[in-house]
Structure formats: C-alpha cells, structure tokens
Design a protein around this motif. Structure first.
Motif, short mmCIF file in Angstrom:
data_model
loop_
_atom_site.label_atom_id
_atom_site.label_comp_id
_atom_site.label_asym_id
_atom_site.label_seq_id
_atom_site.Cartn_x
_atom_site.Cartn_y
_atom_site.Cartn_z
N VAL A 535 38.53 35.93 39.71
CA VAL A 535 37.26 35.49 40.28
C VAL A 535 36.63 36.61 41.10
CG1 VAL A 535 36.20 33.91 41.94
CG2 VAL A 535 37.80 33.04 40.24
N GLY A 536 37.45 37.33 41.87
CA GLY A 536 36.93 38.44 42.66
C GLY A 536 36.32 39.52 41.79
N ARG A 537 36.94 39.81 40.65
CA ARG A 537 36.40 40.83 39.75
C ARG A 537 35.07 40.37 39.14
NH1 ARG A 537 42.34 41.23 37.11
NH2 ARG A 537 43.33 42.44 38.77
N LEU A 538 34.95 39.07 38.84
CA LEU A 538 33.70 38.56 38.29
C LEU A 538 32.59 38.54 39.34
CD1 LEU A 538 34.99 35.62 36.05
CD2 LEU A 538 34.24 37.88 35.32
N VAL A 539 32.93 38.20 40.58
CA VAL A 539 31.93 38.22 41.65
C VAL A 539 31.39 39.63 41.83
CG1 VAL A 539 31.56 37.92 44.13
CG2 VAL A 539 32.81 36.19 42.83
#
Length: 759
Positions: A535-539
């Motif tokens: 999720v952090g990489r997508l954000v």
C-alpha cells in the motif's frame, strides 16, 4: 556538426520534442554494461492498434557493441554474412545465407556506432515487432530476432529481389526523356497497380493503429514477379503511444543538417522525423501529436503524384527552401511528363484530394483513396470528381466503340421522334437522383470519420490505463519500503483527520475531495506487514495518478500537481473521474481521495475487479451503468497486474463518465444533425445529443431503446447503413455505423435534402 553523405533519399530521424509530449513513466537507474535493459516497446497489436503490454526486458542492449569480437562482426547463429546491401541512419542491412534452410535472407542490425544507444535499440526492436505483427502480403516477412549478449541486436527477414519503386520511376522518366516507348512494366497502369498494393498494406497498418511516417518510392520494393513490399518501418509509430526517440538532440550519435547537393535527400537527426520531400505539412512542422493516418495518406499522395508526373512534387535550390515549401504544402502543379502521357481529369482530382495541405480536406482514409483509384482504372466515375452525363458517355464510348457507333445511329433515329422538352425533363431528373446519391455518400463519409474519432477516444483512454498498470507493477516489484502519510476512508470521514486540501469540487456533490492524497481502503481483516508495504508503494504513485488524470482531461502542458487536478475538476467537464489499484489481499488505493466508500466495500468483489481477472491479462471494459449519486452513465475499464513470475498482484482500473467526453465527440459541425446517439448492441441509448437533450441515456437506472425497430434490428446484427424515416413533418436520413471495437453503434439523424416541408 555537418557530415556529407552520398546515399539518396534518406530517412530524417529527429526528436519529437517540438510539440506537447507525454512525460515518460518513472524509470530506474541507467543500465550498466551487461545488464538487462527494460525498454518501452509495443508487444501486441490488437484489432485497432491496442498495445497490450508496454514494457519488455531485453538482455544485453546496453553493451552489445562493447563485447569482444572474434573474427569480423558478430553473426547470428546459423547464418553466413555475405556482404552489405545498404545502410541507413540507424541500421545496416546485410545479405546472409541460412545454412540450415539453404536460402538467402536479409539481416538488419544496428550500426556499430549506435550499439551502445539503448534508445536506438528500442527503435530497432520496435521496428522488428511492428513489422512482425503486420502480417500482410505486402509487408516484408520477418523471420527471427537476435538480441543476446554475443551478437548485435538485429533481425532476419525475407530477402526481396527486385527494384524499388523509385528505380522504376527513374527508368520511366529516362525513357520518356529520350522519346522511347515505355515497356509494359513501366506503363502508368502497371505502376498504379503497384501503388494500390501499397495502399492495401498501409491501410492494414492503420487498422492496427500503426503509422509508417516514412513512405517514399525508395521504401517500396517490386519483386521480379510483381510482388510489392512496403519496407523500412524503422520510424513507424503506434498511435496514442509515446515516441521511442532519445530525449534530446545531445543524446544523438550524429547530426547531419544538409548534403553537398541540395537536391539530395539527407538524413537529419535532431530536427524532424521522416523524409522531407515526402512529408505531410504537419509532419514537416514537427507536430508529432497531430500525426494520424491522414499524414501517411498525404505521403502516398505525393508518391502518386510522382507516378503520374514522373518527377517529385517538391523541389528547390536548397534544403531550407524545400522544407519550407513542404511545411506550407506548396507542391508543384500537376503536369503531364510528355504529350503522349496526358493526365486525365479523374486522376488529377484524385492526386489533388490526397495532397491537400489541411488533413481535414484530404480523403478520410486510404480505403477511399484506393476506391477512387480502382474506379479510375476500371473506367468508372470517381467520388472526388462530380460526374456529368458527357463524361459518363465518353467513358462508355471508350470501352465500347462498336456498340457506341451503333447506339449513335439509333439515337439519331430516335431523336427525330423525341421532343426537346422530354429530353430536358429526363436529364434534369437523372441529375437530381445523382446529386442526392452523391450527397448521401458524402454524409456517410463524414459520419464514418466521426465514428473513427469515438474509437480513437477509447483507444487513448485504454493507453492511459496501460500506463497506470505498468507503473503499479513496477512499484509493487520494488524491494525497499516507501514512507509516507496514508489516509484511510475513516480519516476522510473525520474533519480533523482528513488531508488539509480536502474540499468539495464541482463534481463531488458536496463531498470533501483531496487531489493531493489518495484514499486507502483497508481490507476487512486489517493489513498484515506485507500488505502495508505494498500500500505504501502504491501511495507513492500519487504523481503518476495526477499525471494520468491531467492527461486524460486534456492538460498536457506544464508540471503536475494536486492543485492543477482540482482546477480541472472545478472548471472542466472531465473525461475520467476516478482511478485506483486494488490488491489481491483486499486493500485499495483510490484517487482522488474521498470518503465515498461504504463500510462493507470489498474491491475484490466489485465487477471492475472481476472483469479484469476473466480478461486474462488484457484490458477489459464492462457494461455501462448509472451512477448511484448522479444517475450519469459510467463505464469502468480495468486490467489485471502480474509479477515477473506471473503471480497475480491485483487490478488497476478507471471510470469513464460517458456523458462528458463521448457526448462532445458525437457532435459533427459539418453534418446537418438533428440528433446523434450511441447505442449498445441491444439498441439501447447510451449517449444522446440533440433535440434539447445531451448526456447519457440512463433514466432512473434504465436505458431507453431506440424508437425505430428496423434500425434496432440492424444494430443487433452488427450492421451499418442508411435509412430514411419520417419524424412528424420532417424527413430524416438516419446513418448508423457499427463500431466493432466497442460493440456499439454510432447513429446520426440528419435533415433529408430536398424533403423538408414548409412550416
């Protein structure tokens, strides 16, 4: 730096940075020697040029020239190199012999000084892929690709034995110059038959979404048995995809501005792309984003001009003068090469229509050009030139001389019995019928062009979805963790926890929207550490979300920012209003950020997620549906994401509000439209413009059916055509064109000419 060259009619290769360009997707550090280089090339061309994948891992492209060579240049396995056939701006073509199959082939590879240029390798690889996927009798077949560490990047193709069309034109010009009769192979009819095969090949490429950009007689081969091949797709481009040239002139290997002889075509790297004497005006002006199939059509019109006049359409004392004339579209007038080779009015009209300076004034497509040329060769009327009774009679006499003589004698006898008034009334009636038929055909061509724009709109949107999927796959394959503030649906629902920029927009119905931050939808069971990292990489892809959102809504100039997205949302009718990525673990990142998700929202159970899984790696668009809040018709498109090992990562998707972009596309200013509609395969109205109504056909969650049952039956059968119906006191022409790429039908209702009754 200026370097003279002695090869005539070379390709001009240059940077397309003069017009608005899409920013490339984020990329990693530059490849070192021996690394695999990831290059952006097309992989699969769909029916209309849809690029299914946009990235490919190519081993050894960064260092093939630096490897030690044993004896002479490296040779593909199983081939003996026999000598050089020719060289161009980027590649070298060699004659080779296949030791296994015992046949001669052609082997094209990068020039030695360009083998350390990843961008040039991208272009050669794209040329090979384009040529291989254009499976057409008049496109040279490609046998295999060589791309390993031991050999220079190159590909093996069929060896075409024959002459170029340029050589045939030169031979015809020389024969006419000395008054010698033309041989059958050099006669105008033979050259025009070759030209029609070229039109068929290029029309096939256009149907695949590919434009050649370097069509000229030197790139057309005619074999010993009259087989015709369109060659050299080295600077071809897939429409709606970024160009593969280097980013700036400083990254080029060399820059040749002009040759010693102003009449010789020279390779120019860093300014334009194409061959100046055969460019369209928009191509010569460097307007890369405006190039479409009509640019290739113009180049073919210049080739047709040269076949007819036996001389190029553009000339001048120096390179600058020629280029300036090309940019303004000021070609030389059409004139016969000799008194024995007069140019018929029909052929002259075809050339003039194909070489109009403005793209909208040319033929709508190559099929229309080829149809007129074939009609001319058969002695029939051409659409571009209004026919008259006199011309029809003269053509018929030319085909039936004895019958014409007999008919003439019979006409003399009948004329004594006929009256002038009867003949006049008959002729006038026939002219009215002919004018009506010509007008309907003209309107049908205009409606077909409008339908093509609708298909292009969806093709461009699916290209943006491809960019989102590639960016998401690259981000999810990273090893390092990405730090950043994550806002959940609960945060957006709290006035104290939501992002500082969250505020209502024109299209949010009072709901606070953040254009600086996406929203994270948590899975029902919460996020484990692995999901939290993803999720952090997508954000961290927020700049990519903003770029795609701005480009979809026509904002291509300047930088990207959340504030620019908010201006677009507040001031413009938007083309897409949501995009996001859902992980297979149940978490989702959506943009723009908002709290507009129910508590039990599970992205993995939504139709847009499930349709991508059944599509098996290709992009899919579901059935349009009425949005619960606005009742506007929305269509969701999505594509599945996979790791390098083929493991499912999730799904990327976006929403298209059909009433905004598509409604504007339905309106054609050059048609006397009463109403324009877009119907699904069941004859239901998706989008409607006219009669005081505009937007989607959705009403309270339902789609109304078109009122004419005859047309509905044709739509369900996937047919195109024209019918006439009466609406009150008006007589309407209804043109309907089936769009196989979308399985929809475009309908244009027009006032019937000569049938409007007085009020």
């Amino acid at each position: 730096m200026s370097v003279p060259i002695d090869q005539p009619e070379k390709t001009v290769v240059a940077s397309p940075r003069q017009g608005p360009q899409r920013d490339p997707l984020p990329s990693g550090p530059a490849a070192s020697a021996g690394d695999d280089v990831e290059v952006t090339v097309l992989a699969d061309l769909g029916p209309q040029g849809t690029v299914v994948r946009a990235a490919q891992r190519c081993p050894g492209l960064a260092d093939t020239a630096s490897l030690p060579q044993a004896q002479g240049p490296a040779c593909p396995q199983g081939l003996d190199l026999l000598g050089t056939i020719g060289e161009g701006a980027m590649g070298q073509v060699l004659l080779a012999r296949d030791r296994i199959l015992r046949r001669k082939v052609a082997f094209k590879r990068l020039r030695a000084e360009l083998r350390q240029e990843p961008e040039i390798a991208q272009r050669l690889l794209a040329e090979a892929q384009i040529t291989a996927q254009l499976d057409h009798p008049n496109v040279v077949p490609l046998h295999s690709l060589v791309q390993d560490h031991a050999r220079p990047l190159g590909y093996v193709m069929k060896l075409v034995e024959g002459e170029t069309l340029a050589a045939l034109i030169e031979q015809a010009r020389a024969a006419v110059g000395v008054g010698r009769p033309l041989s059958p192979a050099l006669r105008r009819e033979s050259l025009l038959e070759h030209f029609l095969k070229v039109c068929d090949a290029v029309a096939f490429a256009h149907a695949k979404g590919v434009i050649h950009r370097d069509l000229k007689p030197a790139n057309i081969m005619v074999g010993r048995f009259n087989e015709v091949y369109v060659m050299d797709w080295g600077i071809a481009r897939v429409m709606e995809m970024p160009d593969l040239l280097p980013a700036s002139p400083e990254e080029r290997v060399h820059c040749v501005r002009e040759s010693a002889d102003p009449g010789t075509d020279a390779t120019v790297v860093g300014t334009l792309i194409g061959t100046p004497k055969y460019m369209s005006p928009e191509q010569a002006r460097g307007e890369i984003d405006r190039l479409d199939p009509r640019s290739d059509l113009y180049s073919l019109g210049l080739i047709l001009y040269e076949l007819v006049c036996l001389r190029p359409a553009f000339g001048g004392p120096d390179f600058g003068t020629v280029l300036d004339r090309v940019r303004r579209g000021e070609r030389a007038p059409i004139s016969a090469p000799s008194s024995r080779l007069a140019v018929p009015r029909e052929l002259r009209a075809i050339v003039e229509k194909a070489t109009r300076a403005e793209p909208r004034d040319r033929y709508p497509d190559l099929a229309a050009l080829a149809r007129d040329l074939r009609s001319f060769l058969r002695g029939e009327s051409v659409r571009v030139l209004r026919d008259t009774s006199l011309r029809r009679t003269l053509r018929w006499i030319g085909r039936h001389r004895q019958a014409a003589l007999n008919l003439f004698l019979a006409t003399l006898l009948l004329a004594a019995l006929a009256t002038g008034a009867l003949w006049y009334r008959h002729t006038a009636a026939m002219e009215r019928i002919h004018d009506r038929r010509e007008l309907t055909m003209h309107f049908f061509d205009l409606a077909s062009a409008r339908a093509h724009h609708i298909v292009q709109y969806f093709t461009r949107t699916l290209g943006l979805l491809e960019g989102l999927s590639v960016g998401a796959e690259l981000a999810l394959e990273q090893d390092e963790a990405t730090q950043g503030r994550i806002y959940t649906v609960d945060d957006f629902g709290s006035s104290s926890a939501r992002p500082a920029d969250a505020a209502p927009t024109r299209h949010s119905a009072g709901l606070p929207i953040s254009t600086e931050h996406p929203v994270v939808v948590l899975p029902k069971g919460g996020m484990d550490p692995g999901t939290d990292l993803k999720v952090g990489r997508l954000v961290a892809l927020t700049p990519l979300f903003q770029r795609i959102f701005l480009e979809a809504n026509g904002e291509r100039d300047g930088g990207i920012s959340g504030s620019k997205v908010r201006v677009t949302l507040d001031d413009e009718d938007i083309e897409i209003d949501w995009l996001g990525v859902a992980l297979r673990e149940g978490a989702m990142v959506g943009y723009p950020g908002s709290a507009d998700y129910p508590d039990d929202y599970d992205p993995t159970q939504r139709p847009w997620y499930l349709q991508a899984l059944t599509a098996e790696g290709t992009k899919a668009c579901g059935d349009p549906y009425a949005d619960a809040g606005s009742n506007a018709l929305v269509m969701s498109c999505s594509v599945a994401l996979y790791s390098r090992e083929g493991e499912l990562l999730g799904v990327a998707g976006l929403d298209l509000p059909l009433a905004h972009g598509v409604a504007r596309l339905l309106v054609a200013r050059d048609l006397p439209q009463v109403r324009a509609l877009l119907l699904n395969d069941r004859g239901q109205i998706l989008v409607e413009v006219g009669t005081g109504r505009a937007g989607s056909g959705a009403v309270a969650g339902t789609l109304p059916t078109y009122e004419d049952e005859t047309l509905v039956d044709a739509v369900r059968g996937g047919r195109s055509g024209l019918l006439e119906r009466v609406d009150g006191r008006r007589s309407l022409w209804v043109i309907y064109i089936y769009l196989p790429e979308l399985n929809w039908t475009y309908v244009a209702e027009l006032l019937a000419w000569g049938r409007e009754e007085p009020g």
